[in-house]
Design an enzyme around this catalytic site. Sequence first.
Site, PDB file in Angstrom:
ATOM      1  N   ARG A  99       0.852  -1.186   0.000  1.00  0.00           N
ATOM      2  CA  ARG A  99       0.000   0.000   0.000  1.00  0.00           C
ATOM      3  C   ARG A  99       0.894   1.246   0.000  1.00  0.00           C
ATOM      4  O   ARG A  99       1.970   1.251   0.603  1.00  0.00           O
ATOM      5  CB  ARG A  99      -0.909   0.019   1.225  1.00  0.00           C
ATOM      6  CG  ARG A  99      -1.876  -1.158   1.292  1.00  0.00           C
ATOM      7  CD  ARG A  99      -2.675  -1.135   2.597  1.00  0.00           C
ATOM      8  NE  ARG A  99      -3.600  -2.248   2.680  1.00  0.00           N
ATOM      9  CZ  ARG A  99      -3.298  -3.454   3.168  1.00  0.00           C
ATOM     10  NH1 ARG A  99      -2.071  -3.677   3.630  1.00  0.00           N
ATOM     11  NH2 ARG A  99      -4.208  -4.407   3.210  1.00  0.00           N
ATOM     12  N   LYS A 104      10.811  -3.756   6.460  1.00  0.00           N
ATOM     13  CA  LYS A 104       9.720  -3.964   7.392  1.00  0.00           C
ATOM     14  C   LYS A 104       8.715  -2.821   7.258  1.00  0.00           C
ATOM     15  O   LYS A 104       9.101  -1.656   7.196  1.00  0.00           O
ATOM     16  CB  LYS A 104      10.229  -4.016   8.832  1.00  0.00           C
ATOM     17  CG  LYS A 104      11.000  -5.277   9.167  1.00  0.00           C
ATOM     18  CD  LYS A 104      11.377  -5.308  10.643  1.00  0.00           C
ATOM     19  CE  LYS A 104      12.088  -6.608  10.998  1.00  0.00           C
ATOM     20  NZ  LYS A 104      12.443  -6.644  12.437  1.00  0.00           N
ATOM     21  N   TYR A 107      -8.661  -8.687  -6.328  1.00  0.00           N
ATOM     22  CA  TYR A 107      -7.377  -8.459  -6.991  1.00  0.00           C
ATOM     23  C   TYR A 107      -6.990  -9.641  -7.876  1.00  0.00           C
ATOM     24  O   TYR A 107      -6.196  -9.492  -8.805  1.00  0.00           O
ATOM     25  CB  TYR A 107      -6.272  -8.256  -5.950  1.00  0.00           C
ATOM     26  CG  TYR A 107      -6.446  -7.024  -5.105  1.00  0.00           C
ATOM     27  CD1 TYR A 107      -6.097  -5.768  -5.590  1.00  0.00           C
ATOM     28  CD2 TYR A 107      -6.955  -7.111  -3.817  1.00  0.00           C
ATOM     29  CE1 TYR A 107      -6.250  -4.631  -4.819  1.00  0.00           C
ATOM     30  CE2 TYR A 107      -7.111  -5.978  -3.026  1.00  0.00           C
ATOM     31  CZ  TYR A 107      -6.757  -4.751  -3.533  1.00  0.00           C
ATOM     32  OH  TYR A 107      -6.913  -3.629  -2.765  1.00  0.00           O
TER      33      TYR A 107
END
Length: 309
Positions: free
Chosen positions: A155, A175, A287
Site C-alpha cells: 500500500r 519492514k 485483486y
Amino acid sequence: MGTVRRLRSVAGPSVVEAIDGFLATLDHPETAGTRRVYASTLRQVREHLGAATPLAVLDTPAAAAGLVAWFTVRWGERAPATFNRNLDTLRSAIGYWREQDWLAGDPSRALRRRGRAPDRTRSLGRAEITALLGREELPLRERTLWRLLYESAARAGEVLALDVEDLDLRNRCAKVRRKGNAVDVIVWQTGTARLLPRLLKGRSGGPVFLTDRRARVPLAPGDVYEPTGQARLSYRRAAETFTAATGGATLHQLRHSALTHAAEDGANTSTLLSFSGHTSVASLARYARVSPEALRRWQQRRDPATRCR
C-alpha cells in the site's frame, strides 16, 4: 390508567463536548489515521448543529430529520464510498453517545449505505506498467516510489511511512506496518534495487521519500530529515503527482496491477496473501480477477483458428 413515559432531559453534553469525548477514545497511535478522518466529518456535523447545542436535541424528530436532510445534501452527490465513509463515521459517534446514555435513539436510522458497482478494470495493463516505469524524464523520487509500489504490491501509505533504517538493501526487503499495526515484510526486485541507492545518496536515516523543499510547518521529528529540513512525502502529494503524470490513474492501481499480474502468472493463494498483506481470502478476491488483457490472451490460445495457423 395511561402509560407513564419518562421524559428525557435536554441536560447533558453539548455537541462539541460529545464529539470531543468520542474522539478522545481514538487516542492510540494505531488509530491516528482514523481519528483524523473522523474529526474531519464530525467537524462538519458540529458546524451544522452548532457547537453549543445540547446533543440530546437529536432525540427529537425534527432535529433527527434535519440531520438526515443535511447529510443527504452534503454527501448525496459524492461517490458511494465517500457517502458510506462519512455515514460510518457518524454512526460510530452515535453508537458511542448512546453507550454513554447521551442519546436514546439513532437519529441517522433513515440513512442507508449505498452500494457501488464493482470496477473490474482497475488493473493497468502490463504494457502500460512497463511504459510508465520506464519514463526516464520523470524525477528519480517518483520513478523509485512507483516501481517499489508495483514490485512489492504494498500500500502507498506503508511505503511512504518507511524510514531508511527499515530498509535491508542487501536482501531487497523492508519492514512495514500493515493495517491493524501488524509488522510485515515487503520484497522488491532488481528495478527498485538499482534505484534506491541513487535516491538515498548514502543517507543512513530519516524518511526514505522526502519532499523537494524544507518543511514549512513544525512536524514530528520522525517525519523530518534534520540535515536538510525536508519532510516525509505525504500521500496526498504523491497521489496528486501520480494522477497528473498518468492522466487520471491512482496510486492504488499500482498495487492492484501487481496483485492481478501475480495471479495471472500463477501465484497461489498463500503467496498472494503474503504478497498483498491481506489476512483473508475474501479481501484478496477482487485483486485475483484476471485482466481483460490476460483474458484476450487466453481466448487467443483457445481459438481453433489460431491453433490451426
